[in-house]
Enzyme design. Structure first.
Site, short mmCIF file in Angstrom:
data_model
loop_
_atom_site.label_atom_id
_atom_site.label_comp_id
_atom_site.label_asym_id
_atom_site.label_seq_id
_atom_site.Cartn_x
_atom_site.Cartn_y
_atom_site.Cartn_z
N HIS A 210 -64.53 53.32 45.71
CA HIS A 210 -65.34 54.42 46.24
C HIS A 210 -66.33 54.96 45.21
CE1 HIS A 210 -66.53 57.11 49.22
NE2 HIS A 210 -65.54 57.99 49.22
N ASP B 166 -69.96 53.81 49.29
CA ASP B 166 -69.74 55.01 50.10
C ASP B 166 -69.01 54.66 51.39
OD1 ASP B 166 -71.06 56.60 48.23
OD2 ASP B 166 -73.02 56.22 49.16
#
Length: 342
Positions: A313, A317
């Site tokens: 992450h 995204d």
């Protein structure tokens, strides 16, 4: 590494090029070839012992003594074990009021337990996976894919494919193609974090996770986007065979930009795969099961597979991760797009 086996015995002769021993490193098993004809005089390091680079593991006599260069014996220092420590380790027994001490053998095993040293490969896999968990911000997103159309294509083309490529048409080639096409649409998934930079890769080298008796290895399909379905299926068979035989090379295992793991071959219904650092994403395939689904407001039975996409992450995204997985799903449910490259 670990010296796993000697291929010659003491006082046994060998020819130049013959393999003398096998050493297991953290990634592959290396065979040590003889550089000249000779006779094995003394084995210093036994099978199962750890060895270091430059360590003397045996002494041999060259078959052509006159051609043997002069060696300063003072420079050859065999590594000896601490016999006192060894004696303590092999003779000291665990004490417990309920244990039957005579049931322990010299390796510390008993009827209730068995002790086996962790292989170098499994140690490295464990370290890398834990390192990935500690370093990356790993999240997993899920989806499911209707495998009906791919199954139809396989059934329709399996004989022609076998005749042309001399290998079975499997599911993996469809997944590799769907992944490479999706990576081009979502370049961040094919990137990695290196220090304070994001490195975007313009090549698509797909790692295929393969489970072996010694542990997990991930051989790589180099430039998978340029490979045909036949190239992919043959390469997967070849790499899987080499993995199980322990004959993978360093080139087979390096350079991956993304990984596919197929837990479905073991019957897994769903899992959360861990990324293979420094890569930023991994796709988990799972078992195909017939399930009741709704298609065009009708209840039907379809062969379904859950997909899991784990990603870092820090670089990918949520919108990108979901879009990437949906793109793979759409391609797999419409294999003509994969076959036509559109």
């Amino acid at each position: 590494g670990t010296l796993t086996s000697w291929l010659v015995k003491e006082n046994e002769s060998f020819k130049s090029g013959d393999n003398l021993a096998e050493i297991e490193t953290d990634k592959i098993t290396i065979e040590i070839p003889a550089q000249a004809d000779g006779v094995m005089k003394k084995i210093i390091t036994q099978s199962g012992e750890n060895v270091k680079v430059g360590q003397i593991i045996a002494e041999f006599e060259n078959a052509y003594k006159k051609e043997t260069p002069n060696i300063n014996k003072e420079e050859v220092v065999p590594i000896k074990k601490n016999e006192e420590v060894k004696e303590i380790l092999t003779t000291q027994k665990p004490l417990s009021p309920i244990d039957d001490i005579p049931n322990f053998d010299k390796s510390g095993n008993s009827k209730r337990e068995k002790r086996i040293p962790i292989s170098k490969l499994r140690q490295t896999v464990a370290k890398r996976l834990k390192d990935a968990q500690n370093t990356a911000a790993i999240l997993t997103t899920f989806n499911e894919v209707d495998m009906s159309e791919i199954i139809k294509v396989r059934e329709l083309k399996k004989d022609d494919f076998m005749e042309r490529y001399n290998v079975k048409l499997g599911f993996m080639s469809f997944f590799v193609k769907a992944v490479t096409m999706s990576l081009q649409e979502f370049p961040a998934v094919n990137a990695e974090i290196r220090e304070d930079n994001i490195i975007y890769k313009n090549h698509f080298d797909i790692g295929i996770a393969v489970g072996t008796e010694k542990g997990l290895v991930v051989p790589v399909l180099k430039n998978a986007d340029d490979m045909t379905f036949g190239d992919i299926e043959k390469a997967i068979v070849d790499l899987s065979t080499k993995a199980k035989e322990g004959s993978l090379t360093m080139d087979d295992l390096t350079g991956g930009t993304f990984t596919i793991s197929n837990g479905g071959v073991y019957g897994s219904m769903l899992s959360t795969p861990i990324i293979n650092r420094p890569q930023s994403g991994i796709l988990g395939m799972h078992n195909i099961q017939k399930r009741v689904v709704v298609v065009d407001d009708e209840i039907v039975i379809r062969p379904m597979m859950y997909l899991a996409f784990s990603y870092d992450h820090r670089i990918i995204d949520g919108k990108e991760s979901v879009g990437f997985l949906i793109n793979i799903k759409n391609l797999l449910e419409n294999p003509s797009k994969i076959l036509l490259g559109i």
